[in-house]
Enzyme design. Structure first.
Site, mmCIF file in Angstrom:
data_model
loop_
_atom_site.group_PDB
_atom_site.id
_atom_site.type_symbol
_atom_site.label_atom_id
_atom_site.label_comp_id
_atom_site.label_asym_id
_atom_site.label_seq_id
_atom_site.Cartn_x
_atom_site.Cartn_y
_atom_site.Cartn_z
ATOM 1 N N HIS A 211 2.909 -0.027 2.158
ATOM 2 C CA HIS A 211 2.354 0.714 1.014
ATOM 3 C C HIS A 211 2.444 -0.171 -0.222
ATOM 4 C CE1 HIS A 211 2.110 5.065 2.333
ATOM 5 N NE2 HIS A 211 2.543 4.448 3.418
ATOM 6 N N ASP B 147 -2.272 10.719 3.118
ATOM 7 C CA ASP B 147 -1.376 9.744 2.492
ATOM 8 C C ASP B 147 -0.279 10.491 1.716
ATOM 9 O OD1 ASP B 147 -0.576 7.193 1.624
ATOM 10 O OD2 ASP B 147 -1.813 7.319 -0.189
ATOM 11 N N ASP C 293 -4.895 1.502 -2.931
ATOM 12 C CA ASP C 293 -5.541 2.504 -3.767
ATOM 13 C C ASP C 293 -5.861 1.887 -5.132
ATOM 14 O OD1 ASP C 293 -6.463 4.741 -5.016
ATOM 15 O OD2 ASP C 293 -4.625 5.886 -4.904
ATOM 16 N N GLY D 164 0.981 1.179 -7.635
ATOM 17 C CA GLY D 164 0.438 1.006 -8.983
ATOM 18 C C GLY D 164 0.064 -0.433 -9.312
HETATM 19 P P1 13P Z 1 -1.294 0.527 -4.374
HETATM 20 O O1 13P Z 1 -0.923 1.295 -5.598
HETATM 21 O O2 13P Z 1 -0.643 -0.817 -4.355
HETATM 22 O O3 13P Z 1 -2.750 0.442 -4.160
HETATM 23 O O4 13P Z 1 -0.686 1.327 -3.120
HETATM 24 C C1 13P Z 1 -1.363 2.435 -2.606
HETATM 25 C C2 13P Z 1 -0.607 3.135 -1.545
HETATM 26 O O5 13P Z 1 0.414 2.699 -1.048
HETATM 27 C C3 13P Z 1 -1.158 4.414 -1.101
HETATM 28 O O6 13P Z 1 -0.299 5.053 -0.219
HETATM 29 O O1 G3H Z 2 0.398 6.101 -3.131
HETATM 30 C C1 G3H Z 2 -0.203 6.923 -3.826
HETATM 31 C C2 G3H Z 2 -1.661 6.848 -3.960
HETATM 32 O O2 G3H Z 2 -2.021 5.799 -4.802
HETATM 33 C C3 G3H Z 2 -2.251 8.171 -4.335
HETATM 34 O O3 G3H Z 2 -2.345 8.415 -5.697
HETATM 35 O O4 G3H Z 2 -1.873 10.895 -5.901
HETATM 36 O O5 G3H Z 2 -3.081 9.638 -7.699
HETATM 37 O O6 G3H Z 2 -4.203 10.108 -5.513
HETATM 38 P P1 G3H Z 2 -2.901 9.848 -6.234
HETATM 39 ZN ZN ZN Z 3 1.767 4.699 -0.689
#
Ligand code: 13P
Ligand code: G3H
Ligand code: ZN
Length: 305
Positions: free
Chosen positions: A207, A78, A252, A177
Protein backbone atom coordinates in the site's frame (compact mmCIF):
# COMPACT_ATOMS: atom_id res chain seq x y z
CA UNK A 1 -16.53 -16.70 -11.19
CA UNK A 2 -14.45 -14.59 -8.77
CA UNK A 3 -10.90 -13.79 -9.81
CA UNK A 4 -7.78 -14.08 -7.70
CA UNK A 5 -5.11 -12.59 -9.91
CA UNK A 6 -2.34 -12.72 -7.35
CA UNK A 7 -1.65 -16.44 -7.62
CA UNK A 8 -0.22 -16.13 -11.12
CA UNK A 9 1.69 -13.01 -10.08
CA UNK A 10 3.32 -14.91 -7.21
CA UNK A 11 4.22 -17.80 -9.45
CA UNK A 12 5.68 -15.64 -12.21
CA UNK A 13 7.33 -12.82 -10.25
CA UNK A 14 5.31 -9.77 -11.18
CA UNK A 15 2.77 -7.55 -9.45
CA UNK A 16 -0.75 -6.66 -10.48
CA UNK A 17 -1.44 -2.93 -10.33
CA UNK A 18 -4.37 -2.02 -8.08
CA UNK A 19 -5.76 1.40 -8.86
CA UNK A 20 -8.42 3.31 -6.90
CA UNK A 21 -11.34 4.91 -8.68
CA UNK A 22 -14.19 7.14 -7.54
CA UNK A 23 -15.65 8.00 -10.94
CA UNK A 24 -16.70 6.02 -13.99
CA UNK A 25 -14.20 7.99 -16.09
CA UNK A 26 -11.24 6.88 -13.98
CA UNK A 27 -12.41 3.26 -14.10
CA UNK A 28 -12.69 3.43 -17.90
CA UNK A 29 -9.18 4.87 -18.14
CA UNK A 30 -7.77 2.08 -15.93
CA UNK A 31 -9.47 -0.54 -18.11
CA UNK A 32 -8.29 1.09 -21.36
CA UNK A 33 -4.69 1.01 -20.14
CA UNK A 34 -4.85 -2.60 -18.95
CA UNK A 35 -6.32 -3.64 -22.30
CA UNK A 36 -3.68 -1.74 -24.23
CA UNK A 37 -0.94 -3.43 -22.20
CA UNK A 38 -2.58 -6.87 -22.30
CA UNK A 39 -2.30 -6.99 -18.51
CA UNK A 40 -4.51 -8.12 -15.64
CA UNK A 41 -5.65 -5.28 -13.40
CA UNK A 42 -7.35 -4.64 -10.08
CA UNK A 43 -9.83 -1.78 -9.79
CA UNK A 44 -10.43 -0.87 -6.18
CA UNK A 45 -12.86 1.24 -4.22
CA UNK A 46 -12.53 2.66 -0.75
CA UNK A 47 -15.46 3.02 1.65
CA UNK A 48 -15.60 6.73 0.86
CA UNK A 49 -15.51 6.01 -2.89
CA UNK A 50 -18.51 3.70 -2.39
CA UNK A 51 -20.50 6.37 -0.63
CA UNK A 52 -19.46 8.95 -3.27
CA UNK A 53 -20.57 6.75 -6.19
CA UNK A 54 -23.53 5.06 -4.50
CA UNK A 55 -23.78 1.35 -3.80
CA UNK A 56 -26.49 0.56 -6.32
CA UNK A 57 -24.87 2.46 -9.18
CA UNK A 58 -21.54 0.85 -8.37
CA UNK A 59 -22.99 -2.64 -8.38
CA UNK A 60 -24.19 -2.15 -11.96
CA UNK A 61 -20.98 -0.43 -13.04
CA UNK A 62 -18.93 -3.38 -11.72
CA UNK A 63 -21.14 -5.89 -13.54
CA UNK A 64 -21.00 -3.92 -16.77
CA UNK A 65 -17.23 -3.28 -16.63
CA UNK A 66 -16.61 -6.95 -15.98
CA UNK A 67 -18.57 -7.87 -19.10
CA UNK A 68 -16.85 -5.33 -21.32
CA UNK A 69 -13.25 -5.54 -20.14
CA UNK A 70 -11.11 -7.64 -22.51
CA UNK A 71 -8.43 -8.54 -19.95
CA UNK A 72 -8.90 -10.14 -16.52
CA UNK A 73 -10.13 -7.48 -14.11
CA UNK A 74 -10.92 -7.94 -10.47
CA UNK A 75 -12.82 -5.55 -8.24
CA UNK A 76 -11.58 -5.07 -4.72
CA UNK A 77 -12.71 -3.28 -1.54
CA UNK A 78 -9.81 -1.15 -0.32
CA UNK A 79 -9.37 -0.64 3.45
CA UNK A 80 -12.67 -2.13 4.62
CA UNK A 81 -12.87 -1.26 8.29
CA UNK A 82 -15.56 -3.66 9.47
CA UNK A 83 -17.25 -6.98 8.82
CA UNK A 84 -20.34 -5.08 7.59
CA UNK A 85 -18.29 -3.11 5.09
CA UNK A 86 -16.75 -6.31 3.69
CA UNK A 87 -20.17 -7.95 3.47
CA UNK A 88 -21.58 -4.96 1.57
CA UNK A 89 -18.68 -5.09 -0.93
CA UNK A 90 -19.24 -8.81 -1.47
CA UNK A 91 -22.90 -8.10 -2.18
CA UNK A 92 -21.82 -5.42 -4.66
CA UNK A 93 -19.88 -8.03 -6.62
CA UNK A 94 -16.27 -7.54 -5.48
CA UNK A 95 -13.87 -10.42 -6.15
CA UNK A 96 -11.86 -9.64 -3.06
CA UNK A 97 -12.08 -7.47 0.03
CA UNK A 98 -9.52 -5.93 2.31
CA UNK A 99 -10.28 -6.00 6.00
CA UNK A 100 -7.97 -3.47 7.59
CA UNK A 101 -7.86 -3.80 11.36
CA UNK A 102 -4.13 -3.14 11.52
CA UNK A 103 -4.71 -0.21 13.87
CA UNK A 104 -6.49 -2.43 16.42
CA UNK A 105 -4.79 -4.63 19.02
CA UNK A 106 -3.31 -7.75 17.35
CA UNK A 107 -5.87 -10.20 18.79
CA UNK A 108 -8.77 -8.03 17.55
CA UNK A 109 -7.16 -7.92 14.10
CA UNK A 110 -6.95 -11.74 14.15
CA UNK A 111 -10.53 -12.24 15.25
CA UNK A 112 -12.24 -9.72 12.91
CA UNK A 113 -10.09 -10.84 9.96
CA UNK A 114 -10.96 -14.49 10.66
CA UNK A 115 -14.67 -13.67 10.70
CA UNK A 116 -14.41 -11.86 7.36
CA UNK A 117 -12.37 -14.73 5.87
CA UNK A 118 -15.00 -17.27 6.88
CA UNK A 119 -17.83 -15.25 5.36
CA UNK A 120 -15.91 -14.22 2.22
CA UNK A 121 -14.63 -17.72 1.47
CA UNK A 122 -18.12 -19.16 1.81
CA UNK A 123 -19.06 -16.69 -0.96
CA UNK A 124 -16.03 -17.49 -3.13
CA UNK A 125 -14.42 -14.12 -2.37
CA UNK A 126 -10.74 -13.55 -1.46
CA UNK A 127 -9.45 -11.58 1.51
CA UNK A 128 -6.52 -9.22 2.04
CA UNK A 129 -5.60 -8.13 5.58
CA UNK A 130 -2.90 -5.86 6.97
CA UNK A 131 -0.25 -6.07 9.66
CA UNK A 132 1.98 -3.20 10.75
CA UNK A 133 1.44 0.52 10.28
CA UNK A 134 2.03 2.47 7.10
CA UNK A 135 4.08 5.21 8.67
CA UNK A 136 6.77 5.55 6.03
CA UNK A 137 10.28 5.59 7.41
CA UNK A 138 9.22 8.16 10.00
CA UNK A 139 12.29 10.35 9.68
CA UNK A 140 11.76 11.96 13.09
CA UNK A 141 11.23 8.79 15.12
CA UNK A 142 13.81 6.95 17.23
CA UNK A 143 15.09 3.64 15.86
CA UNK A 144 13.06 1.56 18.36
CA UNK A 145 9.81 3.32 17.48
CA UNK A 146 10.60 3.05 13.77
CA UNK A 147 10.96 -0.70 13.99
CA UNK A 148 7.60 -1.05 15.73
CA UNK A 149 5.86 0.38 12.61
CA UNK A 150 7.14 -2.37 10.32
CA UNK A 151 5.44 -5.73 9.95
CA UNK A 152 7.02 -8.36 12.16
CA UNK A 153 7.90 -11.40 9.99
CA UNK A 154 7.17 -13.96 12.73
CA UNK A 155 3.84 -12.29 13.52
CA UNK A 156 2.99 -12.27 9.80
CA UNK A 157 3.48 -16.03 9.68
CA UNK A 158 1.33 -16.59 12.76
CA UNK A 159 -1.35 -14.21 11.46
CA UNK A 160 -1.65 -15.95 8.10
CA UNK A 161 -1.78 -19.38 9.74
CA UNK A 162 -4.50 -18.32 12.18
CA UNK A 163 -6.69 -16.25 9.84
CA UNK A 164 -6.26 -18.07 6.49
CA UNK A 165 -6.14 -14.77 4.60
CA UNK A 166 -5.36 -15.00 0.89
CA UNK A 167 -2.95 -12.06 0.79
CA UNK A 168 -1.25 -9.79 3.30
CA UNK A 169 -0.48 -6.07 3.18
CA UNK A 170 2.81 -5.36 4.90
CA UNK A 171 4.51 -2.24 6.21
CA UNK A 172 8.09 -1.88 4.96
CA UNK A 173 8.40 1.91 4.79
CA UNK A 174 5.61 3.12 2.51
CA UNK A 175 2.96 5.61 3.50
CA UNK A 176 -0.38 6.79 2.07
CA UNK A 177 -0.69 10.15 0.37
CA UNK A 178 1.62 12.50 -1.54
CA UNK A 179 4.11 13.21 1.27
CA UNK A 180 5.93 9.97 1.98
CA UNK A 181 9.43 11.14 2.78
CA UNK A 182 10.98 14.36 3.97
CA UNK A 183 14.44 12.93 3.29
CA UNK A 184 15.73 10.11 1.14
CA UNK A 185 13.24 7.43 -0.01
CA UNK A 186 13.81 4.09 1.72
CA UNK A 187 12.13 0.68 1.72
CA UNK A 188 13.01 -2.21 4.03
CA UNK A 189 13.67 -4.95 1.47
CA UNK A 190 15.36 -6.95 4.25
CA UNK A 191 12.02 -7.22 6.08
CA UNK A 192 10.22 -8.12 2.84
CA UNK A 193 12.76 -10.86 2.26
CA UNK A 194 12.29 -12.31 5.74
CA UNK A 195 8.50 -12.25 5.40
CA UNK A 196 8.51 -13.97 2.02
CA UNK A 197 10.80 -16.67 3.37
CA UNK A 198 8.42 -17.41 6.24
CA UNK A 199 5.18 -17.33 4.20
CA UNK A 200 6.32 -18.25 0.68
CA UNK A 201 2.82 -19.12 -0.55
CA UNK A 202 1.16 -15.86 0.49
CA UNK A 203 1.05 -13.04 -2.06
CA UNK A 204 2.10 -9.78 -0.36
CA UNK A 205 0.60 -6.35 -0.97
CA UNK A 206 2.21 -2.92 -0.99
CA UNK A 207 0.00 0.00 0.00
CA UNK A 208 1.02 3.63 -0.13
CA UNK A 209 3.05 2.91 -3.25
CA UNK A 210 2.45 5.98 -5.42
CA UNK A 211 5.52 7.31 -7.19
CA UNK A 212 4.58 11.03 -7.00
CA UNK A 213 6.77 11.73 -10.03
CA UNK A 214 8.75 14.98 -9.50
CA UNK A 215 7.88 16.09 -13.07
CA UNK A 216 4.18 15.79 -12.20
CA UNK A 217 4.68 17.66 -8.92
CA UNK A 218 6.24 20.50 -10.92
CA UNK A 219 3.37 20.48 -13.43
CA UNK A 220 0.82 20.66 -10.60
CA UNK A 221 2.69 23.54 -8.95
CA UNK A 222 2.60 25.40 -12.26
CA UNK A 223 -1.14 24.74 -12.46
CA UNK A 224 -1.60 26.33 -9.03
CA UNK A 225 -1.94 23.19 -6.88
CA UNK A 226 -0.14 23.43 -3.55
CA UNK A 227 1.82 20.19 -3.52
CA UNK A 228 5.26 21.54 -2.60
CA UNK A 229 7.53 18.93 -1.02
CA UNK A 230 5.50 15.91 -2.18
CA UNK A 231 7.66 12.81 -2.64
CA UNK A 232 6.85 9.16 -3.39
CA UNK A 233 8.36 5.76 -4.08
CA UNK A 234 10.91 5.57 -6.91
CA UNK A 235 10.08 3.25 -9.83
CA UNK A 236 13.17 1.13 -9.22
CA UNK A 237 11.94 0.25 -5.70
CA UNK A 238 8.56 -0.81 -7.08
CA UNK A 239 10.21 -2.86 -9.82
CA UNK A 240 12.39 -4.65 -7.27
CA UNK A 241 9.42 -5.28 -4.95
CA UNK A 242 7.36 -6.71 -7.80
CA UNK A 243 10.17 -9.14 -8.66
CA UNK A 244 9.97 -10.35 -5.05
CA UNK A 245 6.71 -11.49 -3.41
CA UNK A 246 4.88 -8.18 -3.67
CA UNK A 247 2.05 -9.27 -5.98
CA UNK A 248 -0.32 -6.30 -5.68
CA UNK A 249 0.76 -2.67 -5.68
CA UNK A 250 -1.77 -0.01 -4.68
CA UNK A 251 -1.91 3.44 -6.17
CA UNK A 252 -4.47 6.14 -5.54
CA UNK A 253 -2.45 9.34 -5.12
CA UNK A 254 -0.75 8.90 -8.52
CA UNK A 255 -4.16 8.40 -10.17
CA UNK A 256 -5.45 11.59 -8.55
CA UNK A 257 -2.33 13.51 -9.63
CA UNK A 258 -2.63 12.34 -13.24
CA UNK A 259 -6.38 12.98 -13.42
CA UNK A 260 -6.00 16.50 -12.07
CA UNK A 261 -3.08 17.34 -14.35
CA UNK A 262 -5.20 16.33 -17.35
CA UNK A 263 -8.25 18.25 -16.17
CA UNK A 264 -6.51 21.43 -15.02
CA UNK A 265 -4.25 21.77 -18.03
CA UNK A 266 -7.20 21.23 -20.36
CA UNK A 267 -9.28 23.88 -18.57
CA UNK A 268 -6.47 26.37 -19.23
CA UNK A 269 -6.07 25.25 -22.83
CA UNK A 270 -9.76 25.35 -23.73
CA UNK A 271 -10.39 28.70 -22.19
CA UNK A 272 -12.74 27.36 -19.52
CA UNK A 273 -15.34 25.96 -21.93
CA UNK A 274 -18.53 24.66 -20.29
CA UNK A 275 -18.26 21.30 -22.07
CA UNK A 276 -16.76 19.28 -19.22
CA UNK A 277 -16.26 16.23 -21.44
CA UNK A 278 -13.10 17.78 -22.85
CA UNK A 279 -11.58 18.14 -19.37
CA UNK A 280 -12.59 14.67 -18.28
CA UNK A 281 -11.24 13.09 -21.48
CA UNK A 282 -7.90 14.81 -20.90
CA UNK A 283 -7.90 13.50 -17.31
CA UNK A 284 -8.69 10.00 -18.56
CA UNK A 285 -5.81 10.12 -21.03
CA UNK A 286 -3.38 11.06 -18.27
CA UNK A 287 -4.68 8.27 -16.01
CA UNK A 288 -4.38 5.73 -18.84
CA UNK A 289 -0.80 6.87 -19.50
CA UNK A 290 0.04 6.48 -15.80
CA UNK A 291 -1.54 3.03 -15.50
CA UNK A 292 0.26 1.82 -18.64
CA UNK A 293 3.57 2.99 -17.18
CA UNK A 294 2.90 1.25 -13.85
CA UNK A 295 2.02 -1.98 -15.63
CA UNK A 296 5.44 -1.92 -17.33
CA UNK A 297 7.25 -1.21 -14.06
CA UNK A 298 5.39 -4.03 -12.29
CA UNK A 299 6.31 -6.39 -15.13
CA UNK A 300 2.68 -7.32 -15.70
CA UNK A 301 2.56 -6.30 -19.39
CA UNK A 302 1.59 -9.06 -21.84
CA UNK A 303 0.70 -11.54 -19.12
CA UNK A 304 -2.51 -12.57 -20.85
CA UNK A 305 -2.03 -15.52 -23.16
P1 13P B 1 -1.03 6.00 -2.30
O1 13P B 1 -1.57 7.09 -1.43
O2 13P B 1 0.46 5.92 -2.21
O3 13P B 1 -1.50 6.08 -3.70
O4 13P B 1 -1.58 4.62 -1.70
C1 13P B 1 -2.88 4.19 -2.01
C2 13P B 1 -3.28 2.97 -1.28
O5 13P B 1 -2.50 2.30 -0.61
C3 13P B 1 -4.68 2.58 -1.39
O6 13P B 1 -4.98 1.52 -0.55
O1 G3H C 1 -5.60 4.18 1.05
C1 G3H C 1 -6.57 4.94 0.95
C2 G3H C 1 -7.04 5.36 -0.37
O2 G3H C 1 -6.18 6.31 -0.92
C3 G3H C 1 -8.48 5.78 -0.34
O3 G3H C 1 -8.70 7.12 -0.06
O4 G3H C 1 -10.82 7.11 1.33
O5 G3H C 1 -10.05 9.17 0.13
O6 G3H C 1 -10.97 7.23 -1.15
P1 G3H C 1 -10.22 7.69 0.07
ZN1 ZN D 1 -3.86 1.59 1.29
Amino acid sequence: MKKFLLKDALKNNYAVGAFNFSTLEVLKAIIAAAESQNSPVIAQISESAISFMGEEYLKDIIASARKQCKVPISFHLDHGKSFESAKKAIEMGCDSVMIDCSMLPYEDNVSITSKVVEYAHSNGVFVEAELGSLAGTEDDLHVDDKDSCYTSPSQAKEFVERTHVDSLAIAIGTKHGAYKYSGEAKLRFDILEEIQKLIPNTPLVLHGASGVNPVDVQRLLELGVDIQGAKGIPDEFLKRASEMHICKINGDTDVRISYMIGILSNIEKNNKSIDYRGYLSAGMQEVARLVSHKIEIYNSKNRIK
